[in-house]
Scaffold this motif. Structure first.
Motif, PDB file in Angstrom:
ATOM      1  N   THR A 302       2.186   9.860  -6.266  1.00  0.00           N
ATOM      2  CA  THR A 302       3.133  10.053  -7.365  1.00  0.00           C
ATOM      3  C   THR A 302       2.908   9.035  -8.467  1.00  0.00           C
ATOM      4  O   THR A 302       3.533   9.081  -9.509  1.00  0.00           O
ATOM      5  N   ALA A 303       1.997   8.092  -8.256  1.00  0.00           N
ATOM      6  CA  ALA A 303       1.771   7.039  -9.248  1.00  0.00           C
ATOM      7  C   ALA A 303       1.031   7.584 -10.456  1.00  0.00           C
ATOM      8  O   ALA A 303       0.323   8.573 -10.377  1.00  0.00           O
ATOM      9  N   ARG A 304       1.189   6.880 -11.586  1.00  0.00           N
ATOM     10  CA  ARG A 304       0.476   7.279 -12.789  1.00  0.00           C
ATOM     11  C   ARG A 304      -0.994   6.898 -12.672  1.00  0.00           C
ATOM     12  O   ARG A 304      -1.885   7.648 -13.039  1.00  0.00           O
ATOM     13  N   LEU A 305      -1.256   5.688 -12.166  1.00  0.00           N
ATOM     14  CA  LEU A 305      -2.644   5.246 -11.990  1.00  0.00           C
ATOM     15  C   LEU A 305      -3.120   5.717 -10.620  1.00  0.00           C
ATOM     16  O   LEU A 305      -2.328   5.796  -9.683  1.00  0.00           O
ATOM     17  N   PHE A 306      -4.400   5.995 -10.523  1.00  0.00           N
ATOM     18  CA  PHE A 306      -4.937   6.387  -9.233  1.00  0.00           C
ATOM     19  C   PHE A 306      -4.928   5.179  -8.307  1.00  0.00           C
ATOM     20  O   PHE A 306      -5.484   4.137  -8.642  1.00  0.00           O
ATOM     21  N   PRO A 307      -4.255   5.279  -7.134  1.00  0.00           N
ATOM     22  CA  PRO A 307      -4.270   4.146  -6.193  1.00  0.00           C
ATOM     23  C   PRO A 307      -5.682   3.969  -5.624  1.00  0.00           C
ATOM     24  O   PRO A 307      -6.496   4.887  -5.684  1.00  0.00           O
ATOM     25  N   PRO A 308      -5.964   2.767  -5.064  1.00  0.00           N
ATOM     26  CA  PRO A 308      -7.336   2.458  -4.632  1.00  0.00           C
ATOM     27  C   PRO A 308      -7.940   3.501  -3.695  1.00  0.00           C
ATOM     28  O   PRO A 308      -9.102   3.858  -3.842  1.00  0.00           O
ATOM     29  N   GLY A 309      -7.144   4.021  -2.770  1.00  0.00           N
ATOM     30  CA  GLY A 309      -7.676   5.003  -1.815  1.00  0.00           C
ATOM     31  C   GLY A 309      -8.157   6.259  -2.515  1.00  0.00           C
ATOM     32  O   GLY A 309      -9.219   6.805  -2.220  1.00  0.00           O
ATOM     33  N   LEU A 310      -7.356   6.691  -3.497  1.00  0.00           N
ATOM     34  CA  LEU A 310      -7.687   7.893  -4.243  1.00  0.00           C
ATOM     35  C   LEU A 310      -8.920   7.657  -5.126  1.00  0.00           C
ATOM     36  O   LEU A 310      -9.776   8.523  -5.284  1.00  0.00           O
ATOM     37  N   LYS A 311      -9.024   6.441  -5.670  1.00  0.00           N
ATOM     38  CA  LYS A 311     -10.192   6.097  -6.492  1.00  0.00           C
ATOM     39  C   LYS A 311     -11.464   6.147  -5.659  1.00  0.00           C
ATOM     40  O   LYS A 311     -12.486   6.679  -6.081  1.00  0.00           O
ATOM     41  N   ARG A 312     -11.383   5.570  -4.433  1.00  0.00           N
ATOM     42  CA  ARG A 312     -12.555   5.590  -3.563  1.00  0.00           C
ATOM     43  C   ARG A 312     -12.932   7.027  -3.235  1.00  0.00           C
ATOM     44  O   ARG A 312     -14.095   7.386  -3.189  1.00  0.00           O
ATOM     45  N   PHE A 313     -11.902   7.828  -3.020  1.00  0.00           N
ATOM     46  CA  PHE A 313     -12.095   9.235  -2.704  1.00  0.00           C
ATOM     47  C   PHE A 313     -12.861   9.936  -3.834  1.00  0.00           C
ATOM     48  O   PHE A 313     -13.852  10.640  -3.604  1.00  0.00           O
ATOM     49  N   LEU A 314     -12.432   9.697  -5.083  1.00  0.00           N
ATOM     50  CA  LEU A 314     -13.103  10.310  -6.242  1.00  0.00           C
ATOM     51  C   LEU A 314     -14.537   9.797  -6.362  1.00  0.00           C
ATOM     52  O   LEU A 314     -15.457  10.536  -6.693  1.00  0.00           O
ATOM     53  N   GLN A 315     -14.680   8.495  -6.072  1.00  0.00           N
ATOM     54  CA  GLN A 315     -15.994   7.861  -6.143  1.00  0.00           C
ATOM     55  C   GLN A 315     -16.972   8.533  -5.176  1.00  0.00           C
ATOM     56  O   GLN A 315     -18.110   8.810  -5.528  1.00  0.00           O
ATOM     57  N   VAL A 316     -16.482   8.789  -3.979  1.00  0.00           N
ATOM     58  CA  VAL A 316     -17.331   9.426  -2.962  1.00  0.00           C
ATOM     59  C   VAL A 316     -17.627  10.873  -3.347  1.00  0.00           C
ATOM     60  O   VAL A 316     -18.755  11.339  -3.259  1.00  0.00           O
ATOM     61  N   ARG A 317     -16.592  11.567  -3.804  1.00  0.00           N
ATOM     62  CA  ARG A 317     -16.780  12.985  -4.119  1.00  0.00           C
ATOM     63  C   ARG A 317     -17.717  13.179  -5.321  1.00  0.00           C
ATOM     64  O   ARG A 317     -18.597  14.015  -5.312  1.00  0.00           O
ATOM     65  N   ASP A 318     -17.505  12.370  -6.393  1.00  0.00           N
ATOM     66  CA  ASP A 318     -18.222  12.620  -7.650  1.00  0.00           C
ATOM     67  C   ASP A 318     -19.552  11.868  -7.737  1.00  0.00           C
ATOM     68  O   ASP A 318     -20.447  12.289  -8.467  1.00  0.00           O
ATOM     69  N   ASP A 319     -19.664  10.730  -7.090  1.00  0.00           N
ATOM     70  CA  ASP A 319     -20.891   9.921  -7.023  1.00  0.00           C
ATOM     71  C   ASP A 319     -21.280   9.318  -8.376  1.00  0.00           C
ATOM     72  O   ASP A 319     -21.458   8.122  -8.486  1.00  0.00           O
ATOM     73  N   THR A 320     -21.476  10.146  -9.404  1.00  0.00           N
ATOM     74  CA  THR A 320     -21.741   9.626 -10.753  1.00  0.00           C
ATOM     75  C   THR A 320     -20.822  10.349 -11.728  1.00  0.00           C
ATOM     76  O   THR A 320     -20.107  11.265 -11.341  1.00  0.00           O
ATOM     77  N   CYS A 321     -20.851   9.904 -12.988  1.00  0.00           N
ATOM     78  CA  CYS A 321     -20.042  10.518 -14.052  1.00  0.00           C
ATOM     79  C   CYS A 321     -20.135  12.038 -13.985  1.00  0.00           C
ATOM     80  O   CYS A 321     -21.212  12.598 -13.811  1.00  0.00           O
ATOM     81  N   ARG A 322     -18.979  12.711 -14.112  1.00  0.00           N
ATOM     82  CA  ARG A 322     -18.939  14.165 -13.935  1.00  0.00           C
ATOM     83  C   ARG A 322     -19.434  14.958 -15.145  1.00  0.00           C
ATOM     84  O   ARG A 322     -19.590  16.175 -15.057  1.00  0.00           O
ATOM     85  N   THR A 323     -19.635  14.310 -16.296  1.00  0.00           N
ATOM     86  CA  THR A 323     -20.154  15.057 -17.438  1.00  0.00           C
ATOM     87  C   THR A 323     -21.532  15.622 -17.077  1.00  0.00           C
ATOM     88  O   THR A 323     -22.366  14.889 -16.547  1.00  0.00           O
ATOM     89  N   PRO A 324     -21.760  16.924 -17.363  1.00  0.00           N
ATOM     90  CA  PRO A 324     -23.083  17.475 -17.045  1.00  0.00           C
ATOM     91  C   PRO A 324     -24.203  16.648 -17.687  1.00  0.00           C
ATOM     92  O   PRO A 324     -24.059  16.212 -18.830  1.00  0.00           O
ATOM     93  N   TYR A 325     -25.258  16.438 -16.960  1.00  0.00           N
ATOM     94  CA  TYR A 325     -26.482  15.722 -17.387  1.00  0.00           C
ATOM     95  C   TYR A 325     -26.282  14.214 -17.554  1.00  0.00           C
ATOM     96  O   TYR A 325     -27.216  13.498 -17.893  1.00  0.00           O
ATOM     97  N   CYS A 326     -25.069  13.696 -17.381  1.00  0.00           N
ATOM     98  CA  CYS A 326     -24.843  12.246 -17.510  1.00  0.00           C
ATOM     99  C   CYS A 326     -24.935  11.644 -16.107  1.00  0.00           C
ATOM    100  O   CYS A 326     -24.172  11.996 -15.238  1.00  0.00           O
ATOM    101  N   ASP A 327     -25.882  10.752 -15.882  1.00  0.00           N
ATOM    102  CA  ASP A 327     -26.043  10.136 -14.558  1.00  0.00           C
ATOM    103  C   ASP A 327     -25.402   8.762 -14.488  1.00  0.00           C
ATOM    104  O   ASP A 327     -25.629   8.018 -13.546  1.00  0.00           O
ATOM    105  N   ALA A 328     -24.625   8.396 -15.498  1.00  0.00           N
ATOM    106  CA  ALA A 328     -24.095   7.025 -15.562  1.00  0.00           C
ATOM    107  C   ALA A 328     -23.122   6.769 -14.411  1.00  0.00           C
ATOM    108  O   ALA A 328     -22.487   7.697 -13.910  1.00  0.00           O
TER     109      ALA A 328
END
Ligand SMILES: [Zn+2]
Length: 425
Positions: A302-328
């Motif tokens: 319910t928080a406005r900012l992503f809590p650390p667990g959720l951030k790690r989750f996104l990090q694992v799922r997305d791996d790199t920047c989600r913009t197409p062709y951007c590997d940053a």
């Protein structure tokens, strides 16, 4: 056939020149639209390079360089004409612009004219072109040498890229004095160690010393989390499914298991003996994916900012920047639908973006939404109404096709993934 190959090469150059003209015109039209919409002068032009990048299927960083090239060419009519006629390809035009970008527009135009008049570029390869352009630039403006150097210093950076056999190149672009000093320090320490009986090669001591100095730990990975993503089958059942090491990419299963269980090749480091390794902790985070799609299963906050667990989750799922062709690398955890417009803080509405792409997304006229798909998919719509889709990369062990996974998982409602982290307690 040779005539066809020649003809197609000229067509590529012509197309590149037309793309450059269109890019400059598009930049102008976007700036006018933004000015009309009340965007202050300093903010005008935001998102233009990103749109060009998406259209050209390039990274935003490269899109920005391509737009810069197109703009510079408007002040170099002879070079542009040669590009359009197929005498210079896009890469060689880039070299010419790169060598003259520090000059004042008048001097740049002068170099452009001189090179055309003297025919210095006819039949010239990359090196000959750089040499001719540099010589012309130095003659026009000797001070540009100093300006170039100052500009070069501002581009100092460190980067990491994969090398074969689970090795990496850690590269630093440094001003010459610092680079030579850093290298000399490594050589000196290696020679000292070897004189004292260290039987590693000089190159090995230098590499080990570099890692120790940077991480502050013998062996190198204490206290720094390296988020290794692998399936439970790989960790516990010697399955061959490769793992993913963020910042590197795919690594073989056996190597990943060794790293998780024993500290990996670092354990062979003479200075990181058994005593040193005991201080290492292995943290296992369990992540769950849906069978069939391989999508990570969501969790809410319910928080406005992503809590650390959720951030790690996104990090694992997305791996790199989600913009197409951007590997940053991911720097921001973004609400796809903004929080202030009712977007929830959950995995479905979250995505990892690099800093530049996150700023671009905030520009006027950009919208994004999560859309239903086999894996997490974001549709980003640009100010011109073009929509681009980004699907999260497959996780280790995720089904390659869209058919539900193998029979051995039947009876389980969820398939397990493990994210491993090594760190000090
Ligand atoms: Zn990005």
């Amino acid at each position: 056939m040779i005539d066809e190959i020649r003809g197609l090469e000229e067509l590529k150059c012509f197309a590149g020149a037309r793309q450059a003209e269109a890019a400059v015109a598009f930049d102008l039209s976007q700036r006018w639209e933004q000015a009309d919409a009340g965007v202050p002068a300093a903010g005008q032009g935001a998102g233009v390079a990103a749109q060009i990048a998406l259209a050209r299927r390039e990274s935003p960083a490269r899109g920005s360089r391509l737009l810069g090239l197109a703009k510079a060419l408007t002040g170099m009519p002879h070079t542009f004409a040669a590009f359009r006629a197929g005498l210079l390809n896009e890469w060689r035009v880039t070299l010419i612009v790169k060598e003259t970008i520090c000059l004042a527009p008048g001097d740049r135009a002068g170099v452009d004219e001189e090179l055309a008049d003297t025919g210095a570029l006819d039949g010239a390869g990359d090196k000959a072109i750089i040499a001719a352009v540099r010589a012309a630039a130095y003659r026009r403006d000797p001070a540009s040498v100093a300006k170039r150097a100052a500009r070069a210093v501002s581009e100092r950076a460190v980067s990491l890229r994969p090398a074969p056999d689970t090795m990496t190149y850690l590269t630093a672009l440094l001003p010459v004095a610092q680079g030579v000093a850093a290298y000399a320090a490594l050589v000196r320490d290696a020679d000292t160690a070897r004189a004292a009986g260290d039987d590693r090669s000089r190159g090995q001591v230098m590499a080990d010393t570099l890692v120790e100095r940077l991480t502050g730990a013998p062996g190198g990975i204490t206290g720094v989390q390296i988020q290794l993503v692998m399936t439970d089958r790989t960790l516990f059942r010697a399955d061959a499914e490769p793992a993913r090491l963020p910042g590197y990419g795919t690594i073989p299963a056996a190597w990943a298991t060794e790293l998780a269980r024993t500290g990996g090749p670092a354990a062979a480091h003479p200075l990181a003996g058994p005593a040193g390794m005991e201080e290492l902790d292995l943290w296992v985070r369990r992540l769950y994916t849906a069978p069939g799609s391989g999508e990570l299963v969501a969790m809410d906050s319910t928080a406005r900012l992503f809590p650390p667990g959720l951030k790690r989750f996104l990090q694992v799922r997305d791996d790199t920047c989600r913009t197409p062709y951007c590997d940053a690398p991911i720097r921001h955890h973004d609400h796809i639908t903004a929080w202030h417009t009712g977007g929830p803080t959950n995995v479905n509405n979250g995505q990892g973006l690099c800093e530049a792409c996150n700023h671009t997304k905030e520009s006027p006229g950009w919208t994004a939404q999560t859309i239903q798909g086999q894996r997490h998919t974001v549709a980003t719509t640009t100010p011109t109404g073009h929509t681009y889709h980004s699907t999260a990369p497959p996780l280790p062990g995720a089904p390659i096709c869209q058919i539900p996974a193998h029979g051995n998982q039947s009876g389980h409602s969820q398939e397990r993934r493990l994210a491993l982290a090594r760190a000090t307690p």
